[in-house]
Design an enzyme around this catalytic site. Structure first.
Site: not given
Length: 317
Positions: A22, A117, A195, A203, A264-265, A277
């Site tokens: 990944g 995450n 986290k 996020n 953010s992702s 996610e």
């Protein structure tokens, strides 16, 4: 008196064979640093990404350099064959599927490190891989993004905290020697939750506005919303028996100082039309809160809003 001989420094591990399953922004960044340190690294990712790396190497762009790092790349999960360690960097939604893909090709004793995450990635990978393959969770503190095929950009930080497992110490030494500050800690669950709280705070808001952390924190009323998100997360953690290390409120504030320009992702996924996610972030807190009898209305609302944004983007595509 006889002079004592200096204590020799501990020997660093020899070159490792490391597969990155990944190879997105996180996996490419750590893979590039490991490759530059002399380890045998293969990145496993999407075809366009792999083709670019095979043709030109991986472009690594940081605040101080812009270089191409030669390393192997593949689209096939069997590329994990012979690896001493596998960095599992797929999205949390793909954990079980990726574990099933690599299982037939894993070398006996190969360490699988989950860099994801959420707080349950290692448990979900372990359920698929079984007791024959050690799995360790890692807490990742890094700001990176893919700027194009074969091009990763680093914006800040880059530390790892790894759970104890067979092979963890050896891998931690290799990572540290490659310029990746790494420690092995028995309290990874608390660090993962810390986290998670930070991710839940920023996020979804970053995704819905498509803005970086610094911009978010400067908006009127944002501080109160972020504070509510954090308090809900902490209430769920307490009910779940989780102790978070350090000052979580200071850590949440610190993200704005250390990564002011980072989106953010979740924002990056939403912008690219990819599944986010969110179910493993605010959605996880909302579900866990419901199971424990802890109200989480703000986390629940943001989970729903991000899912709406995903559905709207899919409808336009």
């Amino acid at each position: 008196m006889h002079a004592q001989s200096p204590t020799p420094a501990p020997a660093l591990p020899g070159p490792l064979r490391i597969a990155v399953m990944g190879a997105g922004a996180v996996g490419c960044y750590f893979g590039a640093l490991l490759a530059r340190a002399g380890h045998d690294v293969v990145l496993i990712g999407r075809p366009a990404h792999v083709q670019a790396i095979q043709a030109r190497g991986l472009r690594l762009q940081t605040a101080t350099e812009d270089v191409h790092v030669p390393l192997a790349a593949s689209t096939e999960p069997q590329a994990v064959q012979g690896a001493d360690a596998v960095l599992l960097c797929v999205k949390s939604t793909d954990t079980e599927d990726a574990a099933r893909q690599i299982l037939p090709h894993l070398a006996p004793g190969a360490l699988v490190l989950t860099l994801q995450n959420g707080v349950a990635g290692d448990e979900r990978a372990r359920a698929v891989l079984g007791p024959a393959h050690p799995v360790a969770a890692a807490v990742v503190y890094v700001a990176t993004a893919m700027e194009g095929a074969g091009h990763v950009r680093h914006y800040g930080r880059g530390e790892l905290v790894i759970a104890p497992a067979p092979g963890s110490e050896r891998l931690a030494q290799a990572l540290s020697a490659a310029g990746i500050p790494t420690q092995v800690s028995p309290d990874v669950r608390g660090a993962l939750w810390a986290k998670l709280v930070i991710n839940c705070a920023y996020n979804a808001l970053s995704a819905l506005t498509q803005q970086p952390y610094g911009w978010l924190a400067a908006q009127d009323g944002a501080g109160e919303v972020i504070a509510d998100l954090v308090e809900e997360c902490l209430a769920v953690a307490r009910a779940d028996g989780v102790r978070l290390p350090g000052d979580i409120h200071a850590a949440v504030r610190g993200i704005v100082l250390t990564m002011p320009g980072q989106r953010s992702s979740t924002a990056q996924d939403l912008a690219r039309g990819r599944p986010t996610e969110i179910e493993h972030l605010n959605g996880y807190v909302a579900r866990r809160g419901a199971a424990l009898g802890v109200p989480t209305p703000v986390n629940h609302a943001l989970r729903v809003l991000v899912r709406m944004a995903e559905a709207a983007a899919h409808q336009k595509a």
